[in-house]
Design an enzyme around this catalytic site. Structure first.
Site, short mmCIF file in Angstrom:
data_model
loop_
_atom_site.label_atom_id
_atom_site.label_comp_id
_atom_site.label_asym_id
_atom_site.label_seq_id
_atom_site.Cartn_x
_atom_site.Cartn_y
_atom_site.Cartn_z
N CYS A 1 -0.45 4.09 2.14
CA CYS A 1 -0.23 3.94 3.58
C CYS A 1 1.23 4.19 3.95
CB CYS A 1 -0.57 2.52 4.05
SG CYS A 1 -2.02 1.80 3.29
N ASP A 2 2.15 3.66 3.17
CA ASP A 2 3.54 3.60 3.62
C ASP A 2 4.51 4.49 2.84
OD1 ASP A 2 2.74 1.67 5.43
OD2 ASP A 2 3.10 0.02 4.04
N CYS B 1 0.83 -1.21 0.00
CA CYS B 1 0.00 0.00 0.00
C CYS B 1 0.87 1.26 0.00
CB CYS B 1 -0.94 0.00 1.20
SG CYS B 1 -2.00 1.45 1.27
#
Ligand code: NDP
Length: 316
Positions: free
Chosen positions: A142-143, A139
């Site tokens: 997300c990261d 992701c």
């Protein structure tokens, strides 16, 4: 067989399931939740295998995925949600009250909220699992902004829209993206592909697979193999983003609910209504577009409100 007919059973314990639980519990519907083991043996969904969550509103310093899910769970329980840590084995939505079977016990409910989520697809190589959360991610949203990836070279694997979008997104932080795809044709739409091609920070490496992700404690490189010539090369990178698609957890609902061709549950309009009246779906199991904890939570709220209103109309 459990003798009571529940008002509502919630299947799934990620952000969508727990938000649905908090709302239905506060509406005095006394929900019964099944938290399964979809994420590597842990209830709580995909966040249980995530480290830092920096984009969930309300946590300005960030929070780890497991901690966030613990908060969700506590809040569900605070308002009286009963939680069974069991995988649901079977459902029957063909007649009301609906049937949900778990651990060999038959549970009946007037309404069901499905929040079983989706799982990222992985390459299936050993080094990918070993270095998960140590430079390997599924992701970028997300990261991608984590300090470990800033001004570094990164790999994105895949040839679909997700891979194009994630590669493009990651160029905001990374010095360069190697977009590695196993063929020289792409599933990605032309517009997304062209956009990625035009970005000088993205290098396309086609007809290529990943033999191994290198690194001891964190990712330091990749060993790539040209699938046509067999040529092997190593490239130093700080991260590998796997963008080869997601699989919704809908095996249980085949033949019970209308599913999209891709396996996602079909919901109607902006709401959570499925093809069966009284069964609602929320979160990633019905959303292949946004796939964020906060959008999943939002749709859990939608499902709870839809469910509550529907039950009221049934006079339950
Ligand atoms: P897709 O299924 O479209 O693409 C998956 C990609 O991963 C393919 O290129 C596939 O290769 C590759 N792949 C699959 N398995 C492996 C493997 N084991 N090893 C190496 N490569 C593999 O998934 P996406 O997540 O990209 O997209 C899902 C849906 O979401 C699509 O409908 C897409 O259009 C949509 N979407 C739309 C966006 C937008 O409009 N902004 C953004 C993101 C997604 P191969 O082609 O060889 O099979």
């Amino acid at each position: 067989m459990s003798s009571e007919v529940e008002n509502v059973i919630i299947i799934g314990s990620g952000p969508a399931g727990h938000t649905a639980a908090i709302y239905t519990a506060r509406a005095n519907l006394k929900p019964l939740m099944f938290e399964g083991f979809s994420a590597g043996g842990l209830p709580g969904g995909q966040l249980m295998t995530t480290t830092e969550v920096e984009n969930y509103p309300g946590f300005p310093e960030g929070i780890t995925g497991p901690e966030l899910m613990l908060h969700f769970r506590k809040q569900s329980e605070r308002f009286g949600t009963r939680i069974l840590t069991q995988d649901v084995e079977k459902v029957d939505f063909s007649k009301r009250p609906f049937t949900v079977v778990s651990d060999g016990v038959v549970h009946k409910a007037h309404a069901v909220i499905v929040a079983t989520g989706a799982a990222a697809k992985w390459l299936g190589i050993e080094s990918e699992r070993r270095l998960a959360n140590a430079g390997v991610s599924a992701c970028a949203t997300c990261d991608g902004a984590l300090p470990a990836f800033r001004n570094k070279e990164l790999v994105v694997v895949g040839g679909g829209d997700t891979a194009m979008e994630e590669a493009q997104f990651l160029t905001r932080f990374a010095s360069k993206i190697l977009l590695v795809h196993r063929r020289d044709e792409f599933r990605a739409s032309k517009i997304m592909r062209d956009r990625a091609r035009k970005n000088p920070k993205i290098e396309f490496i086609v007809n290529t697979g990943i033999d191994e992700i290198l690194g001891d404690k964190h990712v330091t490189g990749v060993r790539l193999r040209n699938l046509k010539s067999g040529e092997v090369m190593e490239r130093p990178v700080a991260g590998v983003f796997i963008a080869i698609g997601h699989k919704p957890n809908t095996g249980l609902f085949e033949g019970q609910l209308a599913l999209e061709e891709t396996g996602y549950i079909t919901t109607k309009g902006k709401g959570s209504y499925t093809s069966v009246e009284g069964v609602f779906a929320c979160g990633d199991v019905q959303d292949h577009t946004y796939r964020q904890a906060v959008t999943a939570a939002g749709s859990g709220c939608t499902a709870a409100i839809d469910c509550e209103r529907w039950l009221e109309m049934q006079d339950k």
